[in-house]
Design a protein around this motif. Structure first.
Motif, PDB file in Angstrom:
ATOM      1  N   LEU A  31      18.731  17.509 -20.417  1.00  0.00           N
ATOM      2  CA  LEU A  31      19.516  17.895 -19.423  1.00  0.00           C
ATOM      3  C   LEU A  31      20.824  18.552 -20.140  1.00  0.00           C
ATOM      4  CD1 LEU A  31      19.648  14.786 -17.039  1.00  0.00           C
ATOM      5  CD2 LEU A  31      18.161  16.712 -16.982  1.00  0.00           C
ATOM      6  N   THR A  32      21.162  19.731 -19.784  1.00  0.00           N
ATOM      7  CA  THR A  32      22.115  20.595 -20.372  1.00  0.00           C
ATOM      8  C   THR A  32      23.003  21.214 -19.443  1.00  0.00           C
ATOM      9  OG1 THR A  32      22.501  22.274 -22.255  1.00  0.00           O
ATOM     10  CG2 THR A  32      20.773  22.613 -20.434  1.00  0.00           C
ATOM     11  N   GLY A  33      24.064  21.614 -19.824  1.00  0.00           N
ATOM     12  CA  GLY A  33      25.191  22.251 -19.230  1.00  0.00           C
ATOM     13  C   GLY A  33      26.273  22.872 -20.053  1.00  0.00           C
ATOM     14  N   ILE A  34      27.278  23.575 -19.575  1.00  0.00           N
ATOM     15  CA  ILE A  34      28.426  23.900 -20.265  1.00  0.00           C
ATOM     16  C   ILE A  34      29.268  22.898 -20.683  1.00  0.00           C
ATOM     17  CG2 ILE A  34      30.348  25.625 -20.312  1.00  0.00           C
ATOM     18  CD1 ILE A  34      27.680  27.118 -20.712  1.00  0.00           C
ATOM     19  N   ASN A  35      29.615  22.072 -19.439  1.00  0.00           N
ATOM     20  CA  ASN A  35      30.116  20.843 -19.630  1.00  0.00           C
ATOM     21  C   ASN A  35      29.758  19.597 -18.908  1.00  0.00           C
ATOM     22  OD1 ASN A  35      32.162  18.854 -20.014  1.00  0.00           O
ATOM     23  ND2 ASN A  35      33.776  20.142 -19.965  1.00  0.00           N
ATOM     24  N   LEU A  36      28.579  19.342 -19.534  1.00  0.00           N
ATOM     25  CA  LEU A  36      27.699  18.478 -18.872  1.00  0.00           C
ATOM     26  C   LEU A  36      28.463  17.226 -18.235  1.00  0.00           C
ATOM     27  CD1 LEU A  36      24.431  17.957 -18.602  1.00  0.00           C
ATOM     28  CD2 LEU A  36      24.493  16.472 -20.595  1.00  0.00           C
ATOM     29  N   CYS A  37      29.247  16.653 -18.818  1.00  0.00           N
ATOM     30  CA  CYS A  37      30.021  15.465 -18.100  1.00  0.00           C
ATOM     31  C   CYS A  37      30.711  15.803 -16.978  1.00  0.00           C
ATOM     32  CB  CYS A  37      30.919  14.640 -18.906  1.00  0.00           C
ATOM     33  SG  CYS A  37      29.935  13.837 -20.307  1.00  0.00           S
ATOM     34  N   CYS A  38      31.002  16.855 -16.563  1.00  0.00           N
ATOM     35  CA  CYS A  38      31.562  17.471 -15.507  1.00  0.00           C
ATOM     36  C   CYS A  38      30.803  17.617 -14.153  1.00  0.00           C
ATOM     37  CB  CYS A  38      32.326  18.874 -15.552  1.00  0.00           C
ATOM     38  SG  CYS A  38      33.917  18.717 -16.701  1.00  0.00           S
ATOM     39  N   TYR A  39      29.460  17.328 -14.501  1.00  0.00           N
ATOM     40  CA  TYR A  39      28.491  17.303 -13.377  1.00  0.00           C
ATOM     41  C   TYR A  39      28.874  16.609 -12.101  1.00  0.00           C
ATOM     42  CZ  TYR A  39      24.491  16.992 -10.259  1.00  0.00           C
ATOM     43  OH  TYR A  39      23.463  16.958  -9.318  1.00  0.00           O
ATOM     44  N   GLY A  40      28.781  17.286 -11.033  1.00  0.00           N
ATOM     45  CA  GLY A  40      29.081  16.619  -9.716  1.00  0.00           C
ATOM     46  C   GLY A  40      30.573  16.687  -9.338  1.00  0.00           C
ATOM     47  N   ARG A  41      31.508  17.202 -10.009  1.00  0.00           N
ATOM     48  CA  ARG A  41      32.925  17.203  -9.848  1.00  0.00           C
ATOM     49  C   ARG A  41      32.860  17.992  -8.593  1.00  0.00           C
ATOM     50  NH1 ARG A  41      37.167  16.711 -14.734  1.00  0.00           N
ATOM     51  NH2 ARG A  41      36.753  14.801 -15.597  1.00  0.00           N
ATOM     52  N   ASP A  42      32.405  19.158  -8.571  1.00  0.00           N
ATOM     53  CA  ASP A  42      32.559  20.328  -7.639  1.00  0.00           C
ATOM     54  C   ASP A  42      32.073  19.986  -6.401  1.00  0.00           C
ATOM     55  OD1 ASP A  42      30.334  20.551  -9.102  1.00  0.00           O
ATOM     56  OD2 ASP A  42      29.731  22.144  -8.079  1.00  0.00           O
ATOM     57  N   PHE A  43      31.146  18.877  -6.140  1.00  0.00           N
ATOM     58  CA  PHE A  43      30.554  18.217  -4.897  1.00  0.00           C
ATOM     59  C   PHE A  43      31.653  17.500  -4.164  1.00  0.00           C
ATOM     60  CE2 PHE A  43      26.285  18.049  -6.936  1.00  0.00           C
ATOM     61  CZ  PHE A  43      25.964  19.466  -6.710  1.00  0.00           C
ATOM     62  N   LYS A  44      32.661  16.921  -4.715  1.00  0.00           N
ATOM     63  CA  LYS A  44      33.812  16.051  -4.337  1.00  0.00           C
ATOM     64  C   LYS A  44      33.521  14.870  -3.431  1.00  0.00           C
ATOM     65  CE  LYS A  44      37.195  19.948  -4.524  1.00  0.00           C
ATOM     66  NZ  LYS A  44      36.408  20.635  -5.395  1.00  0.00           N
ATOM     67  N   ASP A  45      32.100  14.272  -3.881  1.00  0.00           N
ATOM     68  CA  ASP A  45      31.802  13.153  -3.225  1.00  0.00           C
ATOM     69  C   ASP A  45      31.350  11.982  -3.857  1.00  0.00           C
ATOM     70  OD1 ASP A  45      29.463  14.289  -4.569  1.00  0.00           O
ATOM     71  OD2 ASP A  45      28.319  14.300  -2.693  1.00  0.00           O
ATOM     72  N   GLY A  46      31.874  12.075  -5.201  1.00  0.00           N
ATOM     73  CA  GLY A  46      31.718  10.873  -5.935  1.00  0.00           C
ATOM     74  C   GLY A  46      30.294  10.993  -6.993  1.00  0.00           C
ATOM     75  N   THR A  47      29.681  12.301  -7.012  1.00  0.00           N
ATOM     76  CA  THR A  47      28.431  12.368  -7.775  1.00  0.00           C
ATOM     77  C   THR A  47      28.781  12.593  -8.952  1.00  0.00           C
ATOM     78  OG1 THR A  47      27.307  13.492  -5.692  1.00  0.00           O
ATOM     79  CG2 THR A  47      26.489  13.821  -7.819  1.00  0.00           C
ATOM     80  N   ARG A  48      28.186  12.027 -10.031  1.00  0.00           N
ATOM     81  CA  ARG A  48      28.551  11.935 -11.331  1.00  0.00           C
ATOM     82  C   ARG A  48      27.128  12.348 -12.147  1.00  0.00           C
ATOM     83  NH1 ARG A  48      32.889   9.855 -13.367  1.00  0.00           N
ATOM     84  NH2 ARG A  48      31.816   8.856 -15.201  1.00  0.00           N
ATOM     85  N   LEU A  49      27.494  12.578 -13.537  1.00  0.00           N
ATOM     86  CA  LEU A  49      26.244  12.734 -14.537  1.00  0.00           C
ATOM     87  C   LEU A  49      25.247  11.749 -14.433  1.00  0.00           C
ATOM     88  CD1 LEU A  49      24.720  14.416 -16.687  1.00  0.00           C
ATOM     89  CD2 LEU A  49      26.479  13.267 -18.406  1.00  0.00           C
ATOM     90  N   ILE A  50      25.664  10.636 -14.408  1.00  0.00           N
ATOM     91  CA  ILE A  50      24.873   9.329 -14.398  1.00  0.00           C
ATOM     92  C   ILE A  50      23.976   9.540 -13.122  1.00  0.00           C
ATOM     93  CG2 ILE A  50      26.456   7.890 -13.261  1.00  0.00           C
ATOM     94  CD1 ILE A  50      23.511   6.781 -15.574  1.00  0.00           C
ATOM     95  N   ASP A  51      24.273  10.106 -12.103  1.00  0.00           N
ATOM     96  CA  ASP A  51      23.404  10.147 -10.766  1.00  0.00           C
ATOM     97  C   ASP A  51      22.221  11.032 -11.166  1.00  0.00           C
ATOM     98  OD1 ASP A  51      24.770   8.596  -8.891  1.00  0.00           O
ATOM     99  OD2 ASP A  51      26.436   9.995  -9.346  1.00  0.00           O
ATOM    100  N   ALA A  52      22.323  12.131 -12.013  1.00  0.00           N
ATOM    101  CA  ALA A  52      21.552  13.127 -12.351  1.00  0.00           C
ATOM    102  C   ALA A  52      20.641  12.544 -13.352  1.00  0.00           C
ATOM    103  CB  ALA A  52      22.191  14.495 -12.940  1.00  0.00           C
ATOM    104  N   ILE A  53      21.208  11.796 -14.190  1.00  0.00           N
ATOM    105  CA  ILE A  53      20.199  11.163 -15.356  1.00  0.00           C
ATOM    106  C   ILE A  53      19.279  10.182 -14.644  1.00  0.00           C
ATOM    107  CG2 ILE A  53      20.257   9.732 -17.328  1.00  0.00           C
ATOM    108  CD1 ILE A  53      23.153  10.521 -17.731  1.00  0.00           C
ATOM    109  N   GLU A  54      19.796   9.416 -13.620  1.00  0.00           N
ATOM    110  CA  GLU A  54      18.907   8.453 -12.937  1.00  0.00           C
ATOM    111  C   GLU A  54      17.948   9.415 -12.091  1.00  0.00           C
ATOM    112  OE1 GLU A  54      21.876   4.614 -12.439  1.00  0.00           O
ATOM    113  OE2 GLU A  54      21.802   6.053 -10.824  1.00  0.00           O
TER     114      GLU A  54
END
Length: 437
Positions: A193-216
């Motif tokens: 799993l890769t990204g420009i700033n991986l740990c920021c995953y989900g912040r734009d959804f504004k619903d509490g989604t985080r990187l750990i949710d993508a990992i799971e």
């Protein structure tokens, strides 16, 4: 028509080039590794450093010298970050930025139709969605990447990437899981799993989604594969994230935590959002939940205003943390960044000296980590035959392992085997297969 591809920079760029390749293949285009045999040449650019830009321009000149008749398309971070300088790319027939790379095949078809030069660089805007890209297979590869995130809003003082990549954007969880299932079905044994700033995953959804949710989500996909994480920002990993990660059998216990400096004064000048104590505590937590895990990092030396004492502080911190591996690089001035305007720029000779000292310490750390593997049994994913004498692959901790070649005809590629580690060299381990997976 045959296409020559060249990718500069990060794993995200590699993923995006693969997507362009897949799209063009579906349109009937072939591929060549020889510039002279290509009708179309595509360069996916990086602009992290001024040297990156220079290498890109050198390649453009080389292509036009070796194959002046080819269609030359340039895409990515360089034109996006510096759209006012596209005149420097006057030899290019098609120029796009980072927002619309997926449109490149259609733009090529348009150019083939009317022959008119195309410059199509879209400005990034807050609220943009991530560009839709899904890769179904990377032919012949053991591992595959999934880009789950793009953009960065952290604005480290040395970094041009927010300008080149725009604001944070994330891929939907359902799309991530679907892509992982496709890659697993096509035979890939490791998904990164890769990204420009991986740990920021989900912040734009504004619903509490985080990187750990993508990992799971990826780890829940059926199949015999393992999951690895790209580079992560240390201040964005919570205790709950670590606990949830520790429960995932497919997740590789290798964590690349970008340090940049072990000196708090330098970290503040860099506009990094953590201190050395916070970083050290995170390493302790990861090692508690993942015994024997590999913690790897990036370290910058010679940042503006870094004194000898600051460098020694960073050096001592690296000695304390004991990284399994590290990428060391001297600070490179980048126009358009805050750090470029700082007083106290360090001369190149000092930067090279500090890089050599830091590399020596990190080499000792790596040697100690590899030595700690001797006598253990590791599940190794074999990727290729590195020579007539050896098969090679990596453990879940991303330790390179070599074993004696079974026979000239035998391949272990894309297979897991349990290997007893019998020795350690400077940057890899040696072992013997004790039983198949």
């Amino acid at each position: 028509m045959n296409v020559f591809y060249y990718t500069f920079g990060c794993k995200v760029n590699q993923y995006e080039t693969e997507n362009i390749r897949e799209r063009l293949k579906k349109l009937g285009f072939g591929e060549t590794e020889e510039i002279a045999l290509a009708q179309i040449c595509i360069i996916n650019t990086c602009t992290v450093t001024a040297q990156s830009d220079s290498k890109c321009r050198q390649l453009i000149r080389r292509i036009k010298k070796e194959n002046p008749a080819c269609i030359l398309a340039v895409t990515g971070c360089l034109p996006q970050a510096f759209p006012q300088d596209v005149s420097m790319l006057s030899q290019c027939d098609i120029i796009t930025g980072t927002k619309n790379k997926a449109a490149l095949p259609e733009l090529i078809m348009k150019y083939l139709s009317d022959g008119n030069r195309i410059v199509d660089i879209e400005e990034h805007k807050l609220g943009d969605s991530i560009e839709r890209m899904t890769n179904t297979s990377v032919e012949g590869k053991t591992r595959a990447y999934i880009k789950i995130q793009d953009g960065c809003d952290m604005h480290c003082s040395y970094c041009i990437i927010p300008k080149a990549r725009g604001h944070i954007r994330s891929k939907l969880l359902v799309d991530i899981a679907s892509e992982a299932a496709e890659l697993s079905s096509s035979g890939h044994k490791e998904i990164i799993l890769t990204g420009i700033n991986l740990c920021c995953y989900g912040r734009d959804f504004k619903d509490g989604t985080r990187l750990i949710d993508a990992i799971e989500a990826v780890c829940s996909v059926k199949g015999d594969f393992r999951v690895r994480l790209g580079s992560m920002e240390p201040e964005m990993i919570s205790d709950d994230d670590i606990f949830r990660m520790s429960r995932l059998e497919k997740l590789c216990p290798q964590f690349h935590l970008s340090l940049q400096s072990g000196c708090d004064k330098t970290l503040r000048l860099m506009n990094r959002h953590y201190g050395s104590d916070e970083y050290a505590r995170l390493c302790e937590k990861l090692r508690k939940h993942f015994p024997g895990c590999a913690i790897t990092t990036d370290i910058m030396v010679g940042f503006p205003q870094e004194t000898d004492e600051d460098f020694e502080e960073s050096l001592n911190f690296v000695r304390k943390v004991q990284f399994a591996d590290a990428h060391i690089f001297p600070y490179s001035r980048r126009s358009g960044t805050a750090a470029d305007k700082l007083d106290g720029q360090i001369d190149n000779k000092t930067k090279r000296k500090r890089a050599a000292e830091m590399s020596a310490v990190c080499a000792e750390n790596q040697k100690a980590y590899l030595s700690s593997q001797v006598g253990t049994v590791q599940r190794v994913l074999f990727e290729k035959e590195s020579s007539p004498d050896f098969h090679q692959g990596h453990t879940a901790e991303y330790v390179l392992v070599k074993i004696p070649r079974i026979s000239p005809e035998t391949t272990l590629k894309r297979q897991f085997f349990y290997v007893e580690i019998t020795g350690a060299e400077d940057n890899f381990c040696i072992g013997r297969i004790i039983y198949p997976d």
